[in-house]
Design an enzyme around this catalytic site. Sequence first.
Site, PDB file in Angstrom:
ATOM      1  N   ARG A 144       0.819  -1.214   0.000  1.00 12.08           N
ATOM      2  CA  ARG A 144       0.000   0.000   0.000  1.00 12.08           C
ATOM      3  C   ARG A 144       0.851   1.261   0.000  1.00 12.08           C
ATOM      4  NH1 ARG A 144      -5.526  -1.570   2.107  1.00 12.08           N
ATOM      5  NH2 ARG A 144      -6.080   0.602   2.325  1.00 12.08           N
ATOM      6  N   TYR A 147       0.727   4.295  -2.500  1.00 10.12           N
ATOM      7  CA  TYR A 147      -0.315   5.310  -2.328  1.00 10.12           C
ATOM      8  C   TYR A 147      -0.087   6.117  -1.052  1.00 10.12           C
ATOM      9  CZ  TYR A 147      -5.073   7.283  -2.195  1.00 10.12           C
ATOM     10  OH  TYR A 147      -6.163   8.119  -2.166  1.00 10.12           O
ATOM     11  N   PRO A 274      -5.825  -1.810   6.903  1.00 10.45           N
ATOM     12  CA  PRO A 274      -6.038  -1.163   8.212  1.00 10.45           C
ATOM     13  C   PRO A 274      -7.197  -1.801   8.973  1.00 10.45           C
ATOM     14  CG  PRO A 274      -5.721   0.473   6.486  1.00 10.45           C
ATOM     15  CD  PRO A 274      -5.864  -0.851   5.793  1.00 10.45           C
TER      16      PRO A 274
END
Length: 316
Positions: A144, A147, A274
């Site tokens: 991730r 980003y 998350p």
Amino acid sequence: MAKPRALVTGGAGFLGSHLCDALLGEGYTVAAVDNLLTGRRANIEHLRKDPRFELIERDINEPFDCGHVDYVFHFACPASPVDYMTHGIPTLKTGSFGTFQALEIARRYNAKYLVSSTSECYGDPLEHPQKETYWGNVNPIGPRSVYDEAKRFTEAVTMAYRRYHNVDTRIVRIFNTYGPRMQINDGRVVPNFMKQAICGEDLTVYGEGSQTRSFCYVSDEIDGFLRLSRSTEFMPVNIGNPTEFTILECAKAVLKVAGSKSAIRYEPLPTDDPKQRRPDITKARQLLGWEPKIGLEEGLRLSLDYFKNEALQEKA
Ligand code: UDP
């Protein structure tokens, strides 16, 4: 008096195109720049014949001059996990080179500037709910990170242009937003569940579905952007709906709204997904008088026809 002119990078994207509509409604003329990597012509088709609107089809990462503008809204960037992991390098370039380009345009024309940042700046947060003062818990090298770190860098460049070049900047941290014009195949949870519910397929819940997100309907989100654009606040502001749902609750809400009998199928949780996400919106409430109005079920209802239509077109 001449109308103010806005440049919207990523103007053919999900949020960018809704922002173009809102700015036209505010009396701006709008130049949308988009390389259509994840943006779509269909999102701005209704504006094609509007003389107040133009699409500049090009890559924001390369230098260019769009002529005088009064406001730069820097919204270009792949934003769904599937999109930014597919286009990892362009995502990093848009956060870095693209942000320099957008800020240079603002500096050249003494234009105001607002950039879309993200709740991903908080990573897998250890503080809950997330206030703007929290610095985050981001894995800088995980899948991730293309980003998350691009957006953290975007914020750093934006603050630097304010400090060193006096550009009149604003930063919005966007939490999960949904609604019409999302790509049905962008892999995000709402389009995935809507499509699966509509087509009678199993809903793919990753992990046990106990991770949480807070979903904001697009019209509320755009209202927050406009309010921030009119304010002078230059430190980041969270704009998102503070009502938190587990992903399993989200799946059940979609099944209810779609009137679907699809089953739920559990799949592995993606890396660094998350565990929880909820914005503390005290700042937006106090500073902008902003408050989201549309709850999850209502927003899903408002989006249902759009997703039905997209699912039909995909089958055709
Ligand atoms: N998710 C899921 N099933 C899907 C798509 C996503 O359970 O088909 C989960 C994903 O693991 C995450 C949450 O839904 O915990 C939100 O994912 P999304 O890709 O929409 O955005 P994120 O908030 O992770 O950027």
